[in-house]
Write a protein that holds these residues in place. Structure first.
Motif, short mmCIF file in Angstrom:
data_model
loop_
_atom_site.label_atom_id
_atom_site.label_comp_id
_atom_site.label_asym_id
_atom_site.label_seq_id
_atom_site.Cartn_x
_atom_site.Cartn_y
_atom_site.Cartn_z
N ASP A 1 0.91 8.84 -6.19
CA ASP A 1 1.09 10.28 -5.95
C ASP A 1 1.90 10.92 -7.07
O ASP A 1 1.58 12.01 -7.55
N GLY A 2 2.96 10.25 -7.50
CA GLY A 2 3.77 10.76 -8.60
C GLY A 2 2.99 10.82 -9.91
O GLY A 2 3.12 11.78 -10.68
N ASP B 1 0.83 -1.21 0.00
CA ASP B 1 0.00 0.00 0.00
C ASP B 1 0.86 1.26 0.00
O ASP B 1 0.57 2.23 -0.69
N ARG B 2 1.93 1.24 0.79
CA ARG B 2 2.83 2.40 0.83
C ARG B 2 3.50 2.62 -0.52
O ARG B 2 3.59 3.76 -1.01
N LEU B 3 3.97 1.54 -1.14
CA LEU B 3 4.58 1.62 -2.46
C LEU B 3 3.57 2.15 -3.47
O LEU B 3 3.87 3.07 -4.25
N ARG B 4 2.35 1.60 -3.45
CA ARG B 4 1.29 2.05 -4.37
C ARG B 4 1.03 3.54 -4.19
O ARG B 4 0.95 4.30 -5.16
N ASP C 1 -0.27 11.15 -10.13
CA ASP C 1 -1.26 12.20 -9.94
C ASP C 1 -0.66 13.57 -10.27
O ASP C 1 -1.28 14.39 -10.95
N ILE C 2 0.56 13.80 -9.82
CA ILE C 2 1.25 15.06 -10.11
C ILE C 2 1.39 15.26 -11.62
O ILE C 2 1.30 16.37 -12.12
N GLN C 3 1.58 14.16 -12.34
CA GLN C 3 1.71 14.23 -13.80
C GLN C 3 0.38 14.42 -14.50
O GLN C 3 0.33 14.70 -15.69
N GLY C 4 -0.73 14.24 -13.77
CA GLY C 4 -2.04 14.46 -14.35
C GLY C 4 -2.85 13.20 -14.59
O GLY C 4 -3.96 13.27 -15.12
N PHE C 5 -2.34 12.04 -14.18
CA PHE C 5 -3.09 10.80 -14.34
C PHE C 5 -4.18 10.70 -13.28
O PHE C 5 -4.05 11.24 -12.18
#
Length: 106
Positions: free
Chosen positions: A67-68, A59-62, A70-74
């Motif tokens: 999060d990364g 879960d932490r890895l996911r 999401d920052i890119q817009g996915f």
């Protein structure tokens, strides 16, 4: 000297990119995507040995990966789904990648 047309520039770029791909194949050089796939598989497999529990580590890895993305817009939900699908596919511990037969020709 006259300016090159867009068509000439594109043709030169295609030829240059093909040379790069051919040289990489001849040198058995992995691509960025090859490295990323192997890294993700290794990271998912390493959660098996995590002292706090596999699911918590996964879960932490996911969350960090999503999060990364999401920052890119996915889309977050879609990113989580893709991650969970890969984690489920990799969970059996078997090596999930096809052999690169073109690399064995040397």
């Amino acid at each position: 000297m006259s300016k090159k047309s867009r068509r000439e520039i594109n043709a030169e770029q295609r030829a240059r990119q093909q040379r790069v791909r051919d040289e990489a194949r001849d040198r058995c050089r992995p691509s960025r995507d090859d490295l990323a796939r192997m890294l993700l598989w290794k990271m998912i497999m390493s959660t098996e040995k995590h002292p706090r529990g596999r699911r918590e580590a996964l879960d932490r890895l996911r969350d960090e990966i999503v999060d990364g993305l999401d920052i890119q817009g996915f889309d977050v939900r879609e990113s989580e789904d893709v991650f969970e699908d890969l984690a489920a596919r990799y969970a059996d511990g078997l090596f999930p990648f096809r052999p690169k037969r073109h690399l064995n020709s040397a």
